[in-house]
Scaffold this motif. Structure first.
Motif, PDB file in Angstrom:
ATOM      1  N   ALA A 176      -4.096   0.856   6.565  1.00  0.00           N
ATOM      2  CA  ALA A 176      -2.818   0.200   6.886  1.00  0.00           C
ATOM      3  C   ALA A 176      -2.837  -1.260   6.423  1.00  0.00           C
ATOM      4  O   ALA A 176      -1.834  -1.779   5.920  1.00  0.00           O
ATOM      5  N   PHE A 177      -3.984  -1.932   6.585  1.00  0.00           N
ATOM      6  CA  PHE A 177      -4.073  -3.313   6.111  1.00  0.00           C
ATOM      7  C   PHE A 177      -4.066  -3.358   4.581  1.00  0.00           C
ATOM      8  O   PHE A 177      -3.427  -4.231   3.988  1.00  0.00           O
ATOM      9  N   VAL A 178      -4.771  -2.408   3.954  1.00  0.00           N
ATOM     10  CA  VAL A 178      -4.780  -2.375   2.484  1.00  0.00           C
ATOM     11  C   VAL A 178      -3.343  -2.231   1.974  1.00  0.00           C
ATOM     12  O   VAL A 178      -2.919  -2.964   1.082  1.00  0.00           O
ATOM     13  N   ARG A 179      -2.587  -1.310   2.577  1.00  0.00           N
ATOM     14  CA  ARG A 179      -1.202  -1.118   2.138  1.00  0.00           C
ATOM     15  C   ARG A 179      -0.366  -2.379   2.333  1.00  0.00           C
ATOM     16  O   ARG A 179       0.369  -2.804   1.454  1.00  0.00           O
ATOM     17  N   SER A 180      -0.535  -3.018   3.491  1.00  0.00           N
ATOM     18  CA  SER A 180       0.253  -4.230   3.794  1.00  0.00           C
ATOM     19  C   SER A 180      -0.001  -5.333   2.791  1.00  0.00           C
ATOM     20  O   SER A 180       0.918  -6.054   2.425  1.00  0.00           O
ATOM     21  N   PHE A 181      -1.272  -5.482   2.382  1.00  0.00           N
ATOM     22  CA  PHE A 181      -1.637  -6.662   1.589  1.00  0.00           C
ATOM     23  C   PHE A 181      -1.876  -6.341   0.107  1.00  0.00           C
ATOM     24  O   PHE A 181      -2.363  -7.186  -0.629  1.00  0.00           O
ATOM     25  N   THR A 182      -1.569  -5.111  -0.321  1.00  0.00           N
ATOM     26  CA  THR A 182      -1.623  -4.832  -1.774  1.00  0.00           C
ATOM     27  C   THR A 182      -0.211  -4.461  -2.208  1.00  0.00           C
ATOM     28  O   THR A 182       0.568  -5.335  -2.562  1.00  0.00           O
ATOM     29  N   GLU A 183       0.165  -3.182  -2.088  1.00  0.00           N
ATOM     30  CA  GLU A 183       1.540  -2.771  -2.408  1.00  0.00           C
ATOM     31  C   GLU A 183       2.575  -3.602  -1.669  1.00  0.00           C
ATOM     32  O   GLU A 183       3.592  -3.991  -2.226  1.00  0.00           O
ATOM     33  N   GLY A 184       2.290  -3.852  -0.375  1.00  0.00           N
ATOM     34  CA  GLY A 184       3.264  -4.513   0.496  1.00  0.00           C
ATOM     35  C   GLY A 184       3.547  -5.962   0.127  1.00  0.00           C
ATOM     36  O   GLY A 184       4.501  -6.547   0.633  1.00  0.00           O
TER      37      GLY A 184
END
Ligand SMILES: [Zn+2]
Length: 433
Positions: A273-281
């Motif tokens: 969830a953090f990876v998604r928030s701070f890469t794609e997101g």
């Protein structure tokens, strides 16, 4: 100008007075005093004359917030406005109890949250508070670690300095801090719901990993963080320290030890969830993890806690650090066996004594993670036998592996064996696996 003890100020709309007792502190916008009003102690925040960028709008907004009331209990909310006097005004709020320390102190390691359960409780409370704030159509605008206070023992949270809370699209001239802003806000866009999701992810990352998600090698190299550098690292080209596809900003040993040590301890679903928030997101706002998704993730994280015989708390995620069905206690090193699990359609609770079921586990469609409906218990005569006590107010129907079934009334317990099916009173179904 400072108020002396005994100074009296008229409270707006009430006609009676508060009495100043002593100065408690001072911030960028004003001074905080301990005062007495109607025989009760409060904190008074008094604004320095001339510091507010839009004093009229600010005043109207504050008045509206007082009328609306706090969105959630964690907000230390403005309660009464004072009359204008001496070229300024202030507002009253509850005093912050001593047991709370500032989040800044936790980030600087002056204070420490020891237990996973306390940290997860703090995360849940922050997420619940943001959901409630968003439901009122408002955003926080001035998110930073100086505004959050925690009780390190149990993870209770107080969110302070709420005078800058305003409806979406309203800007009271508060700049906020780059470290907590979504990249597009650093670059000048107005904050909105999705920029709040980004700020929330930063806040939660700091709470869990005691490090900033965008501060690694790349940021260390720019010796001092000037405004221009800040815009680059948080606005134009932010890079997540654990971005699987970009290793240019990895945490640096000796500087970001917390990030390095703590990242692997959390279950993969949370790290993802953090990876998604701070890469794609970063670019695609719609890919950011929403407040409701965070709520579900932290309920799942709480479900993973297993207490070792030594009292240490561990996460027991099936796809967790070891992956072979056993894991080591972080406190004492003992080998722990992966627990049985109570699986519902949405959640999977580790069967470990002390773990609880909440309404979100037992009632269809509920996301209430505070109302306790069940608890994993040890048999008093035989501590090796574990059970689940029904703490809800309706009976559960259970099916045993041998095909027999029985009703478990409120207050009664069933044994926690593999293969047992449960239909809770709230409609959810579960199986122990
Ligand atoms: Zn242990």
């Amino acid at each position: 100008m400072e108020f002396e003890s005994g100074h009296r100020i008229k409270v707006a709309g009430a006609g009676d007075f508060l009495t100043v007792q002593e100065k408690l502190g001072e911030g960028g916008q004003g001074t905080v005093y301990r005062v007495v009003y109607r025989e009760k102690e409060y904190a008074l925040k008094w604004f320095f004359p001339g510091t507010l960028k839009c004093p009229e709008e600010f005043h109207v907004n504050l008045k509206r917030n007082i009328l609306d009331g706090p969105p959630a209990p964690a907000f230390l909310w403005p309660l009464f406005l004072t009359e204008e006097t001496e070229g300024s005004f202030g507002y009253l709020m509850e005093l912050r109890p001593q047991r709370f320390c500032s989040f800044t102190d936790i980030l600087n390691a002056k204070e420490r949250i020891v237990k996973h359960s306390a940290r997860v409780n703090a995360a849940l409370t922050i997420v619940e508070s943001f959901i409630a704030l968003h439901r009122q159509g408002k955003s926080y605008q001035d998110l930073n670690d100086g505004n959050f206070f925690l009780d390190p023992s149990d993870g209770s949270v107080l969110i302070c300095d709420n005078d800058n809370v305003a409806p979406y699209g309203v800007n009271l001239g508060i700049a906020g801090k780059c470290r907590y802003m979504a990249p597009e806000v650093v670059l000048g866009e107005k904050p909105g719901m999705q920029s709040d999701y980004f700020s929330l992810a930063v806040m939660l990352f700091l709470l869990l990993f005691l490090s900033h998600p965008l501060e690694g090698e790349k940021v260390i190299k720019s010796v001092c963080l000037t405004d221009r550098h800040e815009v680059r690292h948080y606005g134009n080209s932010p890079v997540f320290i654990f971005d699987p596809a970009n290793a240019s900003n990895r945490p640096v040993r000796g500087v970001h030890n917390n990030a390095i040590a703590l990242w692997p301890l959390y279950p993969a679903f949370l790290r993802e969830a953090f990876v998604r928030s701070f890469t794609e997101g970063i670019q695609r706002k719609e890919r950011r993890v929403s407040d409701n998704e965070w709520l579900r993730l932290f309920i799942r994280l709480r479900d993973e806690i297993v207490v070792c015989g030594c009292g240490g708390e561990n996460f027991a995620c099936p796809e967790g650090p070891s992956g072979d069905g056993t894991f080591r206690c972080l406190s004492c090193g003992a080998a722990l066996t992966a627990p049985l699990r109570l699986n519902t359609q949405k959640f999977s609770v580790a069967i470990a004594p002390g773990n609880r079921l909440y309404d979100c586990h037992t009632s269809e469609g509920s996301m209430d993670c505070r109302t306790v409906t069940g608890e994993i218990i040890r048999n008093k005569k035989n501590p090796a036998l574990w059970g689940i006590r029904n703490l809800s107010d309706s009976p559960w129907n259970t099916g045993m592996p041998d095909g027999t079934g029985r009703e478990v009334l409120p207050g009664a317990a069933l044994p926690a064996f593999r293969g047992i099916h449960i239909v809770f009173g709230g409609g959810c179904r579960a199986e122990i696996v």
